[in-house]
Structures are given as structure tokens and as C-alpha cells.
Scaffold this active site. Structure first.
Site, short mmCIF file in Angstrom:
data_model
loop_
_atom_site.label_atom_id
_atom_site.label_comp_id
_atom_site.label_asym_id
_atom_site.label_seq_id
_atom_site.Cartn_x
_atom_site.Cartn_y
_atom_site.Cartn_z
N LYS A 32 -9.82 34.24 24.92
CA LYS A 32 -9.96 32.94 25.60
C LYS A 32 -9.60 33.11 27.08
O LYS A 32 -10.37 33.74 27.80
CB LYS A 32 -9.12 31.89 24.86
CG LYS A 32 -9.73 31.60 23.48
CD LYS A 32 -9.06 30.47 22.72
CE LYS A 32 -9.85 30.12 21.48
NZ LYS A 32 -9.16 30.45 20.22
N SER A 74 -6.56 22.20 19.54
CA SER A 74 -7.84 22.36 20.23
C SER A 74 -8.70 21.11 20.23
O SER A 74 -9.65 21.03 21.00
CB SER A 74 -8.60 23.53 19.61
OG SER A 74 -8.95 23.21 18.29
N HIS A 87 -4.79 28.74 22.77
CA HIS A 87 -5.34 27.79 23.77
C HIS A 87 -4.33 27.43 24.85
O HIS A 87 -4.66 26.68 25.76
CB HIS A 87 -5.79 26.49 23.09
CG HIS A 87 -7.11 26.59 22.39
ND1 HIS A 87 -8.31 26.64 23.06
CD2 HIS A 87 -7.41 26.63 21.07
CE1 HIS A 87 -9.30 26.71 22.19
NE2 HIS A 87 -8.78 26.71 20.97
#
Ligand SMILES: *Cc1c(COP(=O)(O)O)cnc(C)c1O
Length: 395
Positions: A241, A182, A210
């Protein structure tokens, strides 16, 4: 008793403040989207994990309402007592289809998925080989398990090979990595990780938090990116997310692994089932992604546009493979001044410095979304250039 303890906490909090590490929360007055209202001022949001722009999607809001109407508000139970509706199984099937896996188990969060994945599967006779930059929840999950721990430098395949050699002393081995890291936005080299795992007889686990929805030709994650389908044993991920941004996590992978987690994984056995509204909206998320690749296409277009324009302007950007663009400033105070100046220009981003990133590696992390329109990107780039010149970062 509290007096002494209070004094201790006050001192600790003061030292966090003095170190400039105290986290203040800024209040957003409205839904999560590209343009948000913060303290009465509209700013463009470039720090959400809202990669596919689904956080305020009308279809998901409607699906959440419909599920609440049909299936109620809360489950008041863990899964195995009376907390499993047809909807939960439908969502698990949709996630398995998305990742091309055999089965899926839902958790309240990916933090719980990672916290509950190692301990049921491995014992003190086994080994976990973990990337040094893995997420805090993986680190905590490893701590809860008695397996022998090995660590390799971020995405460093020579180091991974050395650790795998050392771990031949144990019965079973598992290599664990984030899919996208990240802070830099780099993708874990899954093809090489799988090769080494096969050579040294290890299982492979990747946390797609992610990367899912983002990397790969149609956004299906690291196995699509590297064509490692069938070679990764366990994927964990979040619904918080790219997949709508509400709440919820999952582990997906081989049938017997998932079955064992249902029997023994403590955050699954001893924590409440996710509510019907969230489950219903998450099912709709996967319907949207099945119907069309438009959101992912737009995200990729936006990332490429932003990166190219920023490089053209002379910024130093980490070579991203995801929706994370790290604009390198190196100097910690500069990163904070830069982020504050951008906020004045109506651009909401976060500056990161040590200890979140290595010493002397301060940066501003920009997160691109399919919710961004070209005009949003242009405004952000223009603000970066203006502030960059004012602060002497650009000539
Ligand atoms: C965000 C994140 C998590 C936590 O996900 P939650 O569902 O919010 O608990 C876990 N792992 C990684 C790599 C993440 O980025």
C-alpha cells in the site's frame, strides 16, 4: 465427474452475477499513478492504496533494477534454507527503525503475516479478542489458531472491556485490531485499547496496512498518532500500500515474539522469500521516508483539501482520520449509478454496498494520494458535484 461440478459452479456464478456481486477486472494499460489509462481512456485514479504516490516512483524503479543486477532475480528458497540475503536483513532493520520496534520478520504478503502470527504464539488455553471489522486475513489467522475467540463491536471500548473480562478465564490474552478501518477511514482508538489491555493483562496487536505511512504527525502509524510506543506488542503491515505498492508483508515488534515466529510461523517457514528487486526497492522506500516528510505532508494537505471542499459542497463524508474518504450515499443502486457516472467524467472510484458495508450504508470510497495534484483533486470534486446534482444527491 467434472460435469456435475461444472453445473454447480455455473449456477453459483450465475447467482453471484444476479446479486450484482460479480467482480469484473478493469484493465489498466500503464503504470499505477494518478492518471491512468483504462480501456484507451485516461481517468484519474481515486481507488488505489498508493497513499504516498510511490507505486511508480523513479527511485524505487531504479533501486529494484540495481538490486536485481547485484543480487539476481529469485531466491528459489524459503528464508531458513538459503533464501536470506543481506538485503532481507537490511529491510527488516529499516522496518524496525520505522516502527521503533526490536525486530521484524518479512512475509510474502501481509495476508501471510496475519495468517502466521497467532498459531505459533497461542494455544487453546489462550484468548484472541478481535475487532468485528478486522481484515479477512486476521479472521483467517485467528481461525488457524486454537485460542478461544472473542469479538467486540468496531472500536467499541465498552464492548472490548466486557470481552476482556470474559477472557480472564484464559491464560494469555491478545487484543487485535486494524489500525485504520478501510471502509470508514477511522483509526482504532489505540490509546484506550492499550489502557484496557494493561488493566486486563492483555497483549496488543495492530495491523498497520492502511495506517502506516498515513496516520501520525509524520505518517509512522497508530503509535505515532496516539503515542502508544512501547505499549503495542505486535504490528503487522504490508509493502503493498503506502510503502511502494509492490508486494510483501511484515510482522514487527518484541524480540522474542519475532524470534518465535521465525521458528514456527508456517507462511514464513514454508513459503518463498521475497525477491531481491522488491526488497531493494523497499529499502529505498524507507530511505526516501527517512530523508524527508514531503510525501506525507502532501498527502495530509490533499486529504484536508478534498474533505473540506466536499463538505462545503454539501456531501455527507464520514469523519476520516486517514487517506480514506467515505462519501455516504446510503442507497446501494445509487452508489453504483454514481460510480459509473463518475467514470464517465474520468474519475475512477468504487461504490461499496452490503455486504461489504452494513445494509443501508452504501458509499463511494475515495482514496487520496500524494500522487494527486491540486488539479486532479479539483477535477474529482467538480465531477462529484456535477453527478451529485444530476442524481439528486446535492440540491
Ligand atoms: C491490504 C490489507 C492486508 C493484506 O495485505 P497484502 O500484503 O496485500 O496481503 C492485510 N490487512 C489489512 C488491514 C489490509 O488492509
Amino acid at each position: 465427474m467434472y460435469g456435475n461440478f461444472q453445473k454447480y459452479l455455473q449456477d453459483e456464478l450465475a447467482s453471484i452475477r444476479e446479486a450484482g456481486l460479480y467482480k469484473n477486472e478493469r484493465l489498466i494499460e500503464g503504470p499505477q499513478q494518478a492518471a491512468i489509462s483504462v480501456g484507451g481512456k485516461t481517468v484519474l485514479n481515486f481507488c488505489a492504496n498508493n497513499y504516498l504516490g510511490l507505486s511508480n516512483n523513479p527511485r524505487l524503479i531504479q533501486a529494484a533494477k540495481d538490486a536485481m543486477d547485484r543480487r539476481g532475480y529469485g531466491m528459489s528458497s524459503v528464508r531458513f534454507i538459503c533464501g536470506c540475503q543481506d538485503l532481507h536483513k537490511q529491510l527488516e532493520a529499516a522496518i524496525s527503525e520505522y516502527f521503533h520496534t526490536e525486530d521484524t520478520i518479512l512475509y510474502a504478503a501481509c495476508f501471510d503475516a496475519n495468517g502466521g502470527v497467532f498459531e505459533p504464539l497461542l494455544t487453546k488455553d489462550d484468548a484472541i479478542i478481535s475487532d468485528a471489522l478486522n481484515h479477512a486475513s486476521i479472521i483467517d489467522g485467528v481461525r488457524l489458531c486454537k485460542a478461544v475467540r472473542y469479538r467486540y463491536a468496531n472500536a467499541d471500548m465498552e464492548d472490548l472491556e466486557r470481552q476482556l473480562q470474559a477472557a480472564q478465564a484464559q491464560r494469555f490474552r491478545i487484543v487485535v485490531t486494524d489500525g485504520v478501518f478501510s471502509m470508514d477511514g477511522n483509526v482504532a482508538p489505540m490509546d484506550k485499547i492499550c489502557e484496557l489491555a494493561e488493566k486486563y493483562d492483555a497483549l496488543v496487536m495492530v495491523d498497520e496496512s492502511h495506517s502506516a505511512g498515513v496516520v501520525g504527525a509524520t505518517g509512522h502509524g497508530v503509535s505515532e498518532f496516539y503515542n502508544t510506543y512501547g505499549r503495542v506488542d505486535i504490528y503487522t503491515g504490508t509493502l503493498g500500500k503506502a510503502f511502494g505498492g509492490a508486494v510483501g508483508g511484515f510482522t514487527t515488534g518484541r524480540k522474542e515474539i519475532i524470534d518465535m515466529l521465525r521458528q514456527r510461523s508456517r507462511p514464513y517457514l514454508f513459503s518463498n522469500s521475497i525477491p531481491p528487486s522488491v526488497v531493494g526497492a523497499a529499502i529505498e522506500t524507507f530511505n526516501i521516508l527517512r530523508e524527508s516528510n514531503a510525501l506525507h505532508d502532501k498527502l495530509v494537505e490533499n486529504v484536508n483539501y478534498f474533505r473540506d471542499k466536499m463538505l462545503e459542497a454539501g456531501f455527507d463524508i464520514k469523519p476520516t482520520q486517514s487517506a480514506i474518504c467515505a462519501v455516504m450515499l446510503y442507497d446501494a443502486p445509487l452508489s453504483q449509478r454514481f460510480a459509473a457516472a463518475l467514470q464517465e467524467e474520468g474519475i475512477y472510484v468504487t461504490g461499496f454496498f452490503y455486504p461489504v458495508v452494513p445494509q443501508g450504508q452504501a458509499r463511494i470510497r475515495v482514496q487520496i494520494s500524494a500522487a494527486h495534484e491540486r488539479e486532479h483533486l479539483d477535477k474529482c470534486i467538480a465531477a462529484f458535484i456535477k453527478v451529485g446534482k444530476e442524481l439528486g444527491v446535492l440540491k
